[in-house]
Design an enzyme around this catalytic site. Structure first.
Site, mmCIF file in Angstrom:
data_model
loop_
_atom_site.group_PDB
_atom_site.id
_atom_site.type_symbol
_atom_site.label_atom_id
_atom_site.label_comp_id
_atom_site.label_asym_id
_atom_site.label_seq_id
_atom_site.Cartn_x
_atom_site.Cartn_y
_atom_site.Cartn_z
ATOM 1 N N TYR A 1 2.842 9.802 -0.532
ATOM 2 C CA TYR A 1 4.509 9.494 -0.080
ATOM 3 C C TYR A 1 5.646 9.756 -0.292
ATOM 4 O O TYR A 1 6.242 8.857 0.039
ATOM 5 C CB TYR A 1 4.224 7.496 -0.144
ATOM 6 C CG TYR A 1 2.772 7.097 0.770
ATOM 7 C CD1 TYR A 1 2.275 7.691 1.682
ATOM 8 C CD2 TYR A 1 2.442 6.444 1.049
ATOM 9 C CE1 TYR A 1 1.033 7.861 2.303
ATOM 10 C CE2 TYR A 1 1.238 5.432 1.603
ATOM 11 C CZ TYR A 1 0.613 6.680 2.373
ATOM 12 O OH TYR A 1 -0.498 5.989 2.880
ATOM 13 N N LYS B 1 -2.929 5.735 -4.758
ATOM 14 C CA LYS B 1 -3.853 6.986 -3.859
ATOM 15 C C LYS B 1 -3.987 7.761 -4.421
ATOM 16 O O LYS B 1 -2.751 8.919 -4.623
ATOM 17 C CB LYS B 1 -3.836 7.144 -2.416
ATOM 18 C CG LYS B 1 -3.670 5.614 -2.001
ATOM 19 C CD LYS B 1 -4.419 5.993 -0.269
ATOM 20 C CE LYS B 1 -3.424 4.916 0.917
ATOM 21 N NZ LYS B 1 -2.153 4.917 0.490
ATOM 22 N N HIS C 1 -7.249 9.283 -1.837
ATOM 23 C CA HIS C 1 -6.695 9.589 -0.235
ATOM 24 C C HIS C 1 -7.792 9.968 0.200
ATOM 25 O O HIS C 1 -7.873 9.992 2.091
ATOM 26 C CB HIS C 1 -5.284 9.998 -0.767
ATOM 27 C CG HIS C 1 -4.306 9.627 0.397
ATOM 28 N ND1 HIS C 1 -2.970 10.022 0.237
ATOM 29 C CD2 HIS C 1 -4.325 8.811 1.078
ATOM 30 C CE1 HIS C 1 -2.132 9.469 1.766
ATOM 31 N NE2 HIS C 1 -2.932 8.470 2.348
ATOM 32 N N ASP D 1 0.247 -1.217 0.318
ATOM 33 C CA ASP D 1 0.187 0.124 -0.303
ATOM 34 C C ASP D 1 0.973 0.927 0.233
ATOM 35 O O ASP D 1 1.329 1.861 0.805
ATOM 36 C CB ASP D 1 -1.157 0.179 1.396
ATOM 37 C CG ASP D 1 -1.977 1.070 1.698
ATOM 38 O OD1 ASP D 1 -3.168 1.100 1.218
ATOM 39 O OD2 ASP D 1 -1.540 1.899 1.914
#
Length: 312
Positions: free
Chosen positions: A59, A84, A115, A54
């Site tokens: 990120y 996401k 998200h 994930d």
């Protein structure tokens, strides 16, 4: 008597017929990027048997995630990968999706999530209010179109509540396959879990162990159940989640912890109920992420009330 470790990691069927492994690896590294650490963590996890990963555009490590998966030699069909849509890309869903796919450098994405229901202005960074365009309903309608590309198998949401889903679902042609939210014994989200189950939406728990230095790991009830079952406190919490029918995506870079987290056990009914009722103890039913982070009930520019989160 020690609890029996399940012979293999269970999977859950989604409402579109796809399946995701019950235990995955969360790839938020505690800060933006950290690509080398992320890549090394994924390599370790793959060798131990992890097949569910994930990540997210936000990120900053999609490139590292894709590289580790590509170079593993494991067939793409055996991997389940989630990424996401970032909040600053709600007005450019197709382009943002293609950018994520390019960074990952993989043939397709298994699950693409919105998200957050909140969006940010890509120029100023200002968080848009719920009635400002693009709304999460408008963004979802653009996400639905992605399924026609053949480059994503499932779409879903993250950080959605009953309140926001009640607005989204009447407008949706496609029911989200997944809703990824904060869930752990101090915040079991029972009402949301029941609601999503009735709508055919699978729940994935992020921070299923709580945050770093989590008080849940040190909870006396959790420690007692772990000792009885002959497993770690982390295994108890993850097994409790899976036993509720939700998938869990803990993060760890330590090999021993990675191995333990994947070893799900069947908890006795009494122990399951003891963990389930932990949040009823004074002071325990609470958010462990955003109030500690922001100092007030808000997350990414929206209040808990706007998000539909009825907890403190």
């Amino acid at each position: 008597m020690p609890a029996k470790v399940l012979d293999s990691t269970p999977s859950f069927a989604l409402n579109d017929g796809n399946k995701l492994p019950a235990v995955g690896l969360g790839c938020w590294m505690g800060g933006h990027g950290e690509g080398e650490r992320c890549e090394e963590m994924i390599r370790k996890a793959l060798k131990l048997g992890y097949r569910h990963f994930d990540t997210a555009a936000g990120y900053g490590n999609e490139e590292s995630t894709g590289k580790a998966l590509r170079e593993s030699g494991i067939p793409r069909s055996e991997i389940f990968l989630t990424t996401k849509l970032g909040g600053d890309s709600h007005g450019r869903v197709k382009e943002a999706f293609e950018e994520s796919l390019a960074r990952l450098d993989l043939e397709y994405i298994d699950l693409y999530l919105m998200h957050w229901p909140s969006a940010q202005d890509p120029v100023t960074g200002r968080t848009l209010q719920p009635d400002e365009s693009p709304t999460y309903v408008e963004t979802w309608k653009e996400m639905e179109k992605l399924l026609d590309t053949g480059k994503v198998k499932s779409i879903g949401v993250s950080n959605f509540s009953i309140k926001t889903l009640e607005v989204l679902l009447p407008e949706a042609k496609i029911v989200p396959a997944v809703n990824q939210v904060q869930i752990h014994p101090y915040l079991p989200q029972q009402d949301l879990l029941a609601y999503c189950s009735a709508k055919g939406i699978h729940i994935t728990a992020f921070t299923p162990l709580g945050q770093a230095s989590s008080p849940i790991i040190a909870d006396e009830t959790v420690k007692r159940v772990a000792e009885k079952a002959g497993v770690t406190a982390g295994q108890v919490l993850l097994s409790w989640g899976v036993q509720r029918g939700i998938s869990v995506i803990p993060k760890s870079e330590k090999e021993e912890r990675l191995r333990n987290n994947l070893a799900i056990v069947k908890l006795d009914d009494d122990d399951f109920e003891a963990i389930k009722n932990l949040h009823k103890q004074p002071g325990k039913h609470r958010d462990l992420i955003y109030i500690p982070l922001y100092g007030k009930p808000t997350a990414f520019g929206w209040t808990f009330k706007q998000l539909g989160w009825d907890y403190e």
